[in-house]
Design a protein around this motif. Structure first.
Motif, short mmCIF file in Angstrom:
data_model
loop_
_atom_site.label_atom_id
_atom_site.label_comp_id
_atom_site.label_asym_id
_atom_site.label_seq_id
_atom_site.Cartn_x
_atom_site.Cartn_y
_atom_site.Cartn_z
N MET A 1 0.70 -1.20 0.08
CA MET A 1 -0.04 0.02 0.02
C MET A 1 0.99 1.61 0.09
N SER A 2 2.03 1.30 0.88
CA SER A 2 2.78 2.49 0.94
C SER A 2 3.66 2.86 -0.65
N GLN A 3 3.74 1.73 -1.20
CA GLN A 3 4.43 1.92 -2.55
C GLN A 3 3.33 2.50 -3.65
N THR A 4 2.03 2.04 -3.23
CA THR A 4 1.12 2.57 -4.24
C THR A 4 0.75 4.06 -3.90
N VAL A 5 0.89 4.55 -2.62
CA VAL A 5 0.81 5.87 -2.28
C VAL A 5 1.97 6.58 -2.70
N ASP A 6 2.88 6.01 -2.65
CA ASP A 6 4.34 6.61 -3.20
C ASP A 6 4.27 7.03 -4.58
N ARG A 7 3.80 5.89 -5.45
CA ARG A 7 3.64 5.93 -7.03
C ARG A 7 2.77 6.95 -7.42
N ALA A 8 1.30 6.98 -6.48
CA ALA A 8 0.74 7.91 -6.87
C ALA A 8 1.10 9.57 -6.62
#
Length: 249
Positions: A1-8
């Motif tokens: 989830m943190s990677q998804t937020v970082d990418r967004a």
């Protein structure tokens, strides 16, 4: 989830440089187009990005609205106060914070001198606008036409022989203050009181407040007070960085 937020979140600074298509976003993130599309759709649903008719994406209006709301809700006094206290602890003199509101310059914070000789000033009290160092900084930052209009409307009481006597002299002083980025009041309001001041700037670089150190002649001379100018400016710059959210002033 943190990677998804970082990418967004990584998409936003990319789009801040201008509209980009799906392929450009995917390339920047190093992901497949399907992954980039899911991120963009989520940001779009929240109004943070907008898809144009040419299928390119740009920053959405909601992002600007949030930024504006955040800026409007910043309390410069709350941010500045610990810095003013620290400055007062270092130098011992009275420290003020002032803003320009509705044709007046008002003190919105004050940290008292540690010396027995105190200044008669209080929070919420308008300053002597034609001589106070904080007022010079706030008015010097106005657009030229507005600066001239304000100067022409003011009265110029001669509090002391060092008071600014006219609109022309005031505009000349404001031009100097604007160029050098700091201001003084050396006996212009009260012959026995000297003051040095520096500006606090917002995200757009405009002066949102001004802070000063003031002291009577019986405590320090004007020349001695002027040696504190670098410390005053560093304090103002630190407040600016915290207030504007920028690393560099």
């Amino acid at each position: 989830m943190s990677q998804t937020v970082d990418r967004a979140l990584s998409i936003l600074p990319l789009l801040a440089q201008g509209p980009a298509d799906l392929g450009q976003v995917a390339d920047r993130l190093g992901v497949h187009k399907s992954t980039a599309l899911r991120l963009l759709r989520t940001l779009h649903e929240h109004g943070l990005v907008y898809r144009q008719q040419d299928q390119r994406y740009r920053l959405g209006a909601r992002l600007f609205a949030l930024a504006q709301e955040a800026v409007e809700n910043l309390d410069v006094r709350e941010i500045a106060h610990p810095h003013l206290v620290a400055l007062n602890e270092q130098c011992g003199h009275t420290v003020h914070l002032a803003v320009h509101e509705e044709n007046e310059v008002l003190y919105i914070d004050k940290v008292e001198s540690r010396y027995p000789v105190r200044m008669y000033s209080r929070i919420g009290k308008p300053v002597a606008i034609t001589v106070a160092a904080v007022a010079k900084l706030l008015l010097a930052d106005l657009p030229e036409a507005e600066r001239h209009a304000v100067a022409e409307k003011l009265d110029y009481p001669m509090y002391t022989p060092r008071s600014i006597p006219s609109a022309a002299a005031f505009l000349k002083e404001l031009a100097t203050v604007r160029e050098q980025g700091w201001a003084t009041d050396l006996g212009g309001h009260e012959e026995s009181i000297n003051c040095v001041a520096a500006p606090i700037r917002g995200t757009d670089g405009r002066v949102v407040a001004a802070m000063s150190v003031s002291a009577p002649n019986v405590v320090v001379t004007a020349d001695e007070l002027l040696t504190l100018l670098p410390l005053v400016r560093r304090t103002a710059d630190a407040i600016t960085r915290e207030y504007s959210g920028k690393d560099h002033v």
